[in-house]
Design an enzyme around this catalytic site. Sequence first.
Site, PDB file in Angstrom:
ATOM      1  CB  SER A  69      -0.913   0.025   1.226  1.00 60.89           C
ATOM      2  OG  SER A  69      -1.718  -1.130   1.254  1.00 60.89           O
TER       3      SER A  69
HETATM    4  N1  SAM Z   1       0.165  -5.432   4.132  1.00 61.08           N
HETATM    5  C1  SAM Z   1       0.811  -5.718   2.883  1.00 61.08           C
HETATM    6  C2  SAM Z   1       2.177  -5.108   2.776  1.00 61.08           C
HETATM    7  O1  SAM Z   1       2.595  -4.401   3.710  1.00 61.08           O
HETATM    8  O2  SAM Z   1       2.839  -5.367   1.762  1.00 61.08           O
HETATM    9  C3  SAM Z   1       0.006  -5.306   1.670  1.00 61.08           C
HETATM   10  C4  SAM Z   1      -1.203  -6.097   1.547  1.00 61.08           C
HETATM   11  S1  SAM Z   1      -1.940  -6.178  -0.031  1.00 61.08           S
HETATM   12  C5  SAM Z   1      -2.631  -4.577  -0.189  1.00 61.08           C
HETATM   13  C6  SAM Z   1      -3.309  -7.220   0.455  1.00 61.08           C
HETATM   14  C7  SAM Z   1      -2.888  -8.641   0.787  1.00 61.08           C
HETATM   15  O3  SAM Z   1      -4.023  -9.300   1.358  1.00 61.08           O
HETATM   16  C8  SAM Z   1      -2.470  -9.458  -0.408  1.00 61.08           C
HETATM   17  O4  SAM Z   1      -1.194  -9.988  -0.217  1.00 61.08           O
HETATM   18  C9  SAM Z   1      -3.544 -10.550  -0.495  1.00 61.08           C
HETATM   19  O5  SAM Z   1      -3.068 -11.773  -0.998  1.00 61.08           O
HETATM   20  C10 SAM Z   1      -3.957 -10.651   0.953  1.00 61.08           C
HETATM   21  N2  SAM Z   1      -5.263 -11.257   1.211  1.00 61.08           N
HETATM   22  C11 SAM Z   1      -6.437 -11.136   0.527  1.00 61.08           C
HETATM   23  N3  SAM Z   1      -7.400 -11.864   1.106  1.00 61.08           N
HETATM   24  C12 SAM Z   1      -6.840 -12.456   2.201  1.00 61.08           C
HETATM   25  C13 SAM Z   1      -7.332 -13.316   3.234  1.00 61.08           C
HETATM   26  N4  SAM Z   1      -8.603 -13.750   3.278  1.00 61.08           N
HETATM   27  N5  SAM Z   1      -6.478 -13.709   4.193  1.00 61.08           N
HETATM   28  C14 SAM Z   1      -5.191 -13.315   4.192  1.00 61.08           C
HETATM   29  N6  SAM Z   1      -4.660 -12.508   3.241  1.00 61.08           N
HETATM   30  C15 SAM Z   1      -5.485 -12.069   2.275  1.00 61.08           C
END
Ligand code: SAM
Length: 223
Positions: A69
């Site tokens: 993000s």
């Molecule tokens: N926090 C992260 C970083 O600092 O790089 C960025 C996160 S990215 C915007 C959103 C993440 O949420 C992705 O890696 C995606 O695979 C994960 N995601 C989506 N649905 C999910 C779920 N039900 N459980 C765990 N992770 C999930």
Amino acid sequence: MTQTHETDNEASLLREWMVSRQLEPRGITDPRVLSAFRDVPRHEFVPGVDLRSAYGDHPVPIGEGQTISQPYMVAVMTQCLKLTGTEKVLEIGTGSGYQAAILSRLAEKVYTVERIAALAHRTEEFFQRSGYTNVTIKVGDGTLGWPESAPYDGIIVTAGSPAVPPPLIEQLAEGGRLVIPAGGGYSQRLLVLEKVGGKIIQRDEGGCVFVPLIGEHGWKDRS
Ligand code: SAM
């Protein structure tokens, strides 16, 4: 000067620029949050991305169709948790690990869940190599939380959900805060929920855009 030293110096200047131009003018005032952003080397979480882009005022691709993000969004969500250093925090959506690394400076213990195994394993390996000892990662559906280690003083969801997953409210400690982007598939509202006397008080911190939270209490997987 070696190339590593040059990179470290430039990265440190870029972090100062990120804090003074992107975070402070938009209302990030918590000194512990600002200090974490000055310290954590964001560029190390996005290998292969040029240094300036790593610190740019925008999200950056991290592979597997996911993003790290925008720095401001990471900061505002972190500030909403009001961490003092003693807390146990759960993050849903590990991705590159940058948000978890920021949290690791501000809380006692961080649990983080990622549904894409390749991302979780890459980040776990990076954390081990870089000495982030108070962060534990697991692969799974974060919409179910991480019940074995609950309750949590803070829960932060870094993907956009259609609604607040009930297990996350259940796993929130009394006095704890849950920060989550909730709403449509293309844009969401950043919600902050606080558990006070067993009841939930909710406020809206404004609009945001996140990749989808996919899981039992999130969006359905269409891949
Ligand atoms: N926090 C992260 C970083 O600092 O790089 C960025 C996160 S990215 C915007 C959103 C993440 O949420 C992705 O890696 C995606 O695979 C994960 N995601 C989506 N649905 C999910 C779920 N039900 N459980 C765990 N992770 C999930």
